[in-house]
Structure formats: structure tokens, C-alpha cells
Design a protein around this motif. Structure first.
Motif, PDB file in Angstrom:
ATOM      1  N   ALA A   1       0.892  -1.499   0.093  1.00 18.38           N
ATOM      2  CA  ALA A   1       0.015   0.105  -0.030  1.00 18.38           C
ATOM      3  C   ALA A   1       0.858   1.341   0.054  1.00 18.38           C
ATOM      4  CB  ALA A   1      -0.878   0.109   1.095  1.00 18.38           C
ATOM      5  N   TYR A   2       1.728   1.428   1.015  1.00 17.39           N
ATOM      6  CA  TYR A   2       2.880   2.341   0.827  1.00 17.39           C
ATOM      7  C   TYR A   2       3.432   2.579  -0.503  1.00 17.39           C
ATOM      8  CZ  TYR A   2       2.556   3.147   5.920  1.00 17.39           C
ATOM      9  OH  TYR A   2       1.906   3.392   7.447  1.00 17.39           O
ATOM     10  N   GLN A   3       3.965   1.566  -1.132  1.00 12.97           N
ATOM     11  CA  GLN A   3       4.614   1.727  -2.513  1.00 12.97           C
ATOM     12  C   GLN A   3       3.929   2.338  -3.404  1.00 12.97           C
ATOM     13  OE1 GLN A   3       6.481  -1.948  -3.239  1.00 12.97           O
ATOM     14  NE2 GLN A   3       7.848  -1.714  -1.199  1.00 12.97           N
ATOM     15  N   THR A   4       2.529   2.045  -3.289  1.00 15.51           N
ATOM     16  CA  THR A   4       1.575   2.355  -4.301  1.00 15.51           C
ATOM     17  C   THR A   4       1.323   3.710  -4.171  1.00 15.51           C
ATOM     18  OG1 THR A   4       0.470   0.229  -4.611  1.00 15.51           O
ATOM     19  CG2 THR A   4      -0.739   2.176  -5.364  1.00 15.51           C
ATOM     20  N   VAL A   5       0.860   4.086  -2.787  1.00 12.07           N
ATOM     21  CA  VAL A   5       0.394   5.461  -2.666  1.00 12.07           C
ATOM     22  C   VAL A   5       1.408   6.416  -2.915  1.00 12.07           C
ATOM     23  CG1 VAL A   5      -1.638   4.978  -1.434  1.00 12.07           C
ATOM     24  CG2 VAL A   5       0.386   5.349  -0.166  1.00 12.07           C
ATOM     25  N   PHE A   6       2.652   6.235  -2.301  1.00 18.78           N
ATOM     26  CA  PHE A   6       3.922   7.141  -2.652  1.00 18.78           C
ATOM     27  C   PHE A   6       4.450   7.025  -3.841  1.00 18.78           C
ATOM     28  CE2 PHE A   6       3.754   6.557   2.348  1.00 18.78           C
ATOM     29  CZ  PHE A   6       3.381   8.101   2.349  1.00 18.78           C
ATOM     30  N   ARG A   7       4.109   6.119  -4.711  1.00 24.66           N
ATOM     31  CA  ARG A   7       4.607   5.639  -5.976  1.00 24.66           C
ATOM     32  C   ARG A   7       6.252   5.607  -6.083  1.00 24.66           C
ATOM     33  NH1 ARG A   7       2.744  10.663  -9.480  1.00 24.66           N
ATOM     34  NH2 ARG A   7       3.413   9.346 -11.134  1.00 24.66           N
TER      35      ARG A   7
ATOM     36  N   LEU B   1      10.960   1.824  -3.013  1.00 20.09           N
ATOM     37  CA  LEU B   1      11.748   1.577  -1.970  1.00 20.09           C
ATOM     38  C   LEU B   1      11.119   2.107  -0.569  1.00 20.09           C
ATOM     39  CD1 LEU B   1      15.137   2.996  -3.452  1.00 20.09           C
ATOM     40  CD2 LEU B   1      14.403   0.711  -3.385  1.00 20.09           C
ATOM     41  N   VAL B   2       9.963   2.067  -0.549  1.00 23.17           N
ATOM     42  CA  VAL B   2       9.063   2.595   0.764  1.00 23.17           C
ATOM     43  C   VAL B   2       8.862   1.414   1.371  1.00 23.17           C
ATOM     44  CG1 VAL B   2       6.916   3.821   1.355  1.00 23.17           C
ATOM     45  CG2 VAL B   2       8.431   4.852  -0.487  1.00 23.17           C
ATOM     46  N   SER B   3       8.860   1.437   2.709  1.00 23.91           N
ATOM     47  CA  SER B   3       8.630   0.316   3.304  1.00 23.91           C
ATOM     48  C   SER B   3       7.551   0.780   4.611  1.00 23.91           C
ATOM     49  CB  SER B   3       9.615  -0.550   3.962  1.00 23.91           C
ATOM     50  OG  SER B   3      10.606   0.453   4.745  1.00 23.91           O
ATOM     51  N   PRO B   4       6.963   0.050   5.215  1.00 22.54           N
ATOM     52  CA  PRO B   4       6.098   0.261   6.192  1.00 22.54           C
ATOM     53  C   PRO B   4       6.537   1.067   7.499  1.00 22.54           C
ATOM     54  CG  PRO B   4       5.746  -1.999   6.039  1.00 22.54           C
ATOM     55  CD  PRO B   4       7.077  -1.693   5.072  1.00 22.54           C
ATOM     56  N   ASP B   5       7.835   1.326   7.731  1.00 21.89           N
ATOM     57  CA  ASP B   5       8.301   2.218   8.682  1.00 21.89           C
ATOM     58  C   ASP B   5       8.814   3.586   8.140  1.00 21.89           C
ATOM     59  OD1 ASP B   5      10.531   1.619   7.079  1.00 21.89           O
ATOM     60  OD2 ASP B   5      11.992   0.805   8.758  1.00 21.89           O
ATOM     61  N   ILE B   6       8.286   3.982   6.696  1.00 24.36           N
ATOM     62  CA  ILE B   6       8.553   5.077   6.359  1.00 24.36           C
ATOM     63  C   ILE B   6       7.923   6.651   7.285  1.00 24.36           C
ATOM     64  CG2 ILE B   6       6.404   5.470   4.849  1.00 24.36           C
ATOM     65  CD1 ILE B   6      10.058   6.641   3.815  1.00 24.36           C
ATOM     66  N   LEU B   7       6.771   6.341   7.812  1.00 19.39           N
ATOM     67  CA  LEU B   7       6.176   7.263   8.512  1.00 19.39           C
ATOM     68  C   LEU B   7       6.602   7.323  10.051  1.00 19.39           C
ATOM     69  CD1 LEU B   7       2.775   7.330   7.286  1.00 19.39           C
ATOM     70  CD2 LEU B   7       4.620   8.635   6.442  1.00 19.39           C
ATOM     71  N   GLY B   8       7.720   6.573  10.440  1.00 19.75           N
ATOM     72  CA  GLY B   8       8.178   6.348  11.570  1.00 19.75           C
ATOM     73  C   GLY B   8       7.390   5.549  12.448  1.00 19.75           C
TER      74      GLY B   8
ATOM     75  N   ILE C   1       5.206  14.382   3.772  1.00 26.68           N
ATOM     76  CA  ILE C   1       4.798  13.328   4.782  1.00 26.68           C
ATOM     77  C   ILE C   1       6.154  12.577   4.842  1.00 26.68           C
ATOM     78  CG2 ILE C   1       3.427  11.313   4.800  1.00 26.68           C
ATOM     79  CD1 ILE C   1       1.113  12.925   3.461  1.00 26.68           C
ATOM     80  N   VAL C   2       6.663  12.228   3.860  1.00 24.73           N
ATOM     81  CA  VAL C   2       8.014  11.272   4.054  1.00 24.73           C
ATOM     82  C   VAL C   2       9.059  11.915   4.876  1.00 24.73           C
ATOM     83  CG1 VAL C   2       9.800  10.131   2.786  1.00 24.73           C
ATOM     84  CG2 VAL C   2       7.276  10.084   1.801  1.00 24.73           C
ATOM     85  N   LEU C   3       9.164  13.204   4.470  1.00 28.36           N
ATOM     86  CA  LEU C   3      10.331  13.894   5.258  1.00 28.36           C
ATOM     87  C   LEU C   3      10.119  14.173   6.723  1.00 28.36           C
ATOM     88  CD1 LEU C   3      11.192  16.629   2.808  1.00 28.36           C
ATOM     89  CD2 LEU C   3      12.384  14.623   3.423  1.00 28.36           C
ATOM     90  N   CYS C   4       8.706  14.436   7.017  1.00 27.15           N
ATOM     91  CA  CYS C   4       8.274  14.837   8.445  1.00 27.15           C
ATOM     92  C   CYS C   4       8.310  13.233   9.150  1.00 27.15           C
ATOM     93  CB  CYS C   4       6.766  15.064   8.318  1.00 27.15           C
ATOM     94  SG  CYS C   4       6.679  16.966   8.200  1.00 27.15           S
ATOM     95  N   GLY C   5       7.943  12.049   8.452  1.00 26.44           N
ATOM     96  CA  GLY C   5       8.265  10.770   8.911  1.00 26.44           C
ATOM     97  C   GLY C   5       9.552  10.311   9.343  1.00 26.44           C
TER      98      GLY C   5
ATOM     99  N   VAL D   1      10.419  -5.034  16.122  1.00 26.71           N
ATOM    100  CA  VAL D   1      10.754  -4.314  14.978  1.00 26.71           C
ATOM    101  C   VAL D   1      11.313  -5.322  13.869  1.00 26.71           C
ATOM    102  CG1 VAL D   1      11.922  -2.732  13.897  1.00 26.71           C
ATOM    103  CG2 VAL D   1      11.049  -2.051  16.031  1.00 26.71           C
ATOM    104  N   ILE D   2      10.646  -5.720  12.965  1.00 23.41           N
ATOM    105  CA  ILE D   2      11.131  -6.481  11.953  1.00 23.41           C
ATOM    106  C   ILE D   2      11.097  -5.955  10.546  1.00 23.41           C
ATOM    107  CG2 ILE D   2      10.724  -9.036  10.809  1.00 23.41           C
ATOM    108  CD1 ILE D   2       9.182  -9.616  13.251  1.00 23.41           C
ATOM    109  N   GLY D   3      12.359  -5.407  10.081  1.00 24.54           N
ATOM    110  CA  GLY D   3      12.635  -4.737   9.109  1.00 24.54           C
ATOM    111  C   GLY D   3      12.413  -5.654   7.767  1.00 24.54           C
ATOM    112  N   TRP D   4      12.477  -5.286   6.507  1.00 26.83           N
ATOM    113  CA  TRP D   4      12.609  -5.673   5.190  1.00 26.83           C
ATOM    114  C   TRP D   4      11.460  -6.509   4.769  1.00 26.83           C
ATOM    115  CZ3 TRP D   4      16.725  -4.059   2.377  1.00 26.83           C
ATOM    116  CH2 TRP D   4      17.961  -3.503   3.402  1.00 26.83           C
ATOM    117  N   VAL D   5      10.671  -6.950   5.469  1.00 27.07           N
ATOM    118  CA  VAL D   5       9.480  -7.896   5.090  1.00 27.07           C
ATOM    119  C   VAL D   5       8.377  -6.939   3.938  1.00 27.07           C
ATOM    120  CG1 VAL D   5       7.414  -9.075   5.582  1.00 27.07           C
ATOM    121  CG2 VAL D   5       9.551  -9.019   6.888  1.00 27.07           C
ATOM    122  N   GLY D   6       8.208  -5.856   4.514  1.00 28.66           N
ATOM    123  CA  GLY D   6       7.330  -4.765   3.812  1.00 28.66           C
ATOM    124  C   GLY D   6       7.901  -4.277   2.458  1.00 28.66           C
TER     125      GLY D   6
END
Length: 330
Positions: free
Chosen positions: A75-81, A84-91, A144-148, A253-258
């Protein structure tokens, strides 16, 4: 292959993975025994105890964890187009992690730690969105990404402060191990607590998956087709954040899966979000079950999940860079 055929094939693969994960362990269970116990056979009390009280809750928790992170990543990769976006992009991961380690520092019970982690994850995203609206910068997605990134760094600093204040004999090892991710203590109550958040987050994404896919074409094109891009993007971010916070609160915190799983699914389905999302959910669930099974069986000491996902994720990331270097560098 048709969409229905692909979903059926992936669902069958997930079912086989769940049985495999439930079968492997110090007390081995055959697939026939697993199916018999699930069908109501209670003739082997030891097998019943191992399967229903230990193995099955953990396998289901891994599946829920993987499905939530993979769906959020897609979902994140689609809406942010941005691939390389992952679920922790918004902190959200750092925020939920800060809440959980704070709970460990305060000596709270496990359930309270998970609730605090979940609440802090949501509060972090609320802070990111509030800061974005306050700044009102051009290019809302970029803001949004920079604030995250900024709020995530602040939450990371909070985690470091908690580790500094923690008792080095007991609390610090617990905090460090939790931050690396684990499902060792997963119980049926944990699955029951995380499942509603997953369902609440994933249902709108599935129901609106065709409309969400239009966001990948750009806001102007989406509006031309009658889509309120701003409102829909906000809904998608809220749903993905809810799932991520629930996943982090349950297993750390489990990274990379998203990041990895949506790309794996995209190889099968292509970029269309309406096809990508169901595939990512099923692949993510199966992937996480396999990783958790490996984590508890490849060595005498259980390997934290975050280590295994990083070992798998780094090569995938390099492969993505090599595959798309020309497009990303212009």
C-alpha cells in the motif's frame, strides 16, 4: 494464469507452509497428526498440547505478522509511487518500538507493553500528519515522508535514551532482544489482539484496491477518473499504519518484509494494485512462517527474526538497485 487461479495457488502454498511450520520443532508432528488434532482427535494429549498451545499460536502469529507488513508495504509503495518505501517510512516502527521499550523500562506486563507500543505507533503517525498539515509545504507526499523521517529519528533517539536508563542486567537484554523481533512468546491472546487491527486495516484496502491502484498513475489522472486522491491516500496511510503498529506491538521491529514481499508478489502479478495486494498478503504470511520456522530450528539458540529478514532483505535490495539502476538514476 487468471487472478483466481493465482490466489488459489498461493492460498494452497500458504496452507502447506502453515502445516510445515506446525510440524517442525523439537517435538515433531506429522501432517496427519496435525490434521487429526485440528479435526477434533484428542487421543494423543501431548500432540494436542504442543500443537494447540505452543506451535499453532506461533505459526498463526507469524502469518498475521507477515500478511500485515506485506500489505502495508504494498500500500505504501503504491500511494507514494516509490518502490523503496517500506512500512516504517512514517516512523511508525520506531514509534511503536519506543512505546514498547518504555513499557519494558517501567516493568509493565506483556499485554500492557504491546498496548503501549501500539498506541505510540499510532501517535507517531498522528504527529507526522499533524506536522505535515502545519507546515503546508508543496508536494504533500514528499512532506509526509520527510516529516516521517524526522519523527522516526526522534523516536529512535527515545529508544536510545531508554536503553541508556535501563538496568544493564535485566532490562537492557530484554529491550535489545525485543527490538530484534521475535515470536517466541506468541500466544493465542496475542493473535486475537492483533487480528482485529489487521482486519480493520486490510478490509478497506481490499475493498478499494482498484481505486487505490489509480493513485499510482498520479493525482491528476486519479481525479480525472473521479477519485478524491487526497482523501483516499489518507485512508490508505491510516490502514497501513494501523497494521504496521499492530505487527510491531506483537513481535517487535522486523524490517525488510514490507519492502521485499511486495516486490516478490509484483514478479507474479505485475504492478496493478488490485492483483498485487492479495498476492502480497498470501506470500507475506507464508514467508514469515518460513522465516520464523527457520529462526527456531537452524540453531540451538533461537535467532531473532530481524536478523534473518535483514540477511534475506539486503541481497534483495541490492538486486532491486541493479535491476532498476538506470530508471532511478535518470
Amino acid at each position: 494464469m487468471s487472478d483466481r487461479g493465482l490466489v488459489v495457488l498461493l492460498a494452497a502454498g500458504l496452507a502447506a507452509t502453515l502445516i510445515l511450520g506446525a510440524a517442525i520443532g523439537p517435538f515433531g508432528l506429522s501432517p496427519a497428526t496435525i490434521l487429526a488434532v485440528l479435526a477434533g482427535d484428542r487421543s494423543d494429549p501431548q500432540a494436542v498440547t504442543v500443537l494447540l498451545n505452543i506451535r499453532l499460536p506461533r505459526v498463526l502469529a507469524a502469518a498475521v505478522e507477515g500478511a500485515a507488513l506485506a500489505a502495508a508495504g504494498a500500500a505504501y509503495q503504491t500511494v507514494f509511487r516509490n518502490p523503496l518505501v517500506s512500512p516504517d517510512i512514517l516512523g511508525v516502527s520506531a514509534g511503536a518500538g519506543f512505546g514498547a521499550v518504555l513499557g519494558i523500562l517501567l516493568g509493565l506486563p506483556v499485554m500492557a507493553i504491546q498496548i503501549l507500543g501500539f498506541g505510540m505507533g499510532l501517535a507517531t503517525v498522528g504527529l507526522v500528519i499533524g506536522l505535515t498539515l502545519a507546515l503546508r509545504g508543496t508536494g504533500q507526499v514528499l512532506m509526509i515522508v520527510l516529516c516521517g523521517i524526522a519523527i522516526g529519528a526522534l523516536a529512535g533517539a527515545g529508544i536510545s535514551l531508554v536503553k541508556l536508563l535501563a538496568d544493564p542486567e535485566q532490562q537492557l537484554p530484554a529491550i535489545t532482544f525485543w527490538l530484534m523481533g521475535s515470536l517466541a512468546g506468541a500466544k493465542r491472546a496475542d493473535v486475537a489482539a492483533a487480528l482485529p487491527a489487521l482486519l480493520v486495516g486490510i478490509a478497506p484496502l481490499l475493498a478499494l484496491r482498484w481505486r487505490i491502484g489509480l493513485l499510482a498513475m498520479g493525482d491528476d489522472e486519479a481525479r480525472a477518473m473521479g477519485i478524491d486522491a487526497t482523501r483516499l491516500r489518507g485512508l490508505v496511510i491510516a490502514c497501513a499504519t494501523l497494521m504496521t503498529a499492530a505487527a510491531v506491538a506483537m513481535a517487535g521491529v522486523i524490517g525488510w518484509v514490507g519492502l521485499m514481499v511486495p516486490h516478490m508478489a509484483r514478479l507474479l502479478t505485475g504492478p496493478r494494485f488490485d492483483r498485487l495486494l492479495p498476492a502480497a498478503i498470501l506470500i507475506g504470511a507464508g514467508f514469515m512462517v518460513l522465516v520464523d520456522t527457520a529462526a527456531r530450528t537452524i540453531a540451538t539458540l533461537e535467532v531473532p527474526l530481524g536478523i534473518l529478514t535483514a540477511v534475506l532483505g539486503a541481497p534483495v535490495f541490492v538486486w532491486l538497485l541493479a535491476r532498476n539502476a538506470r530508471a532511478w538514476t535518470g
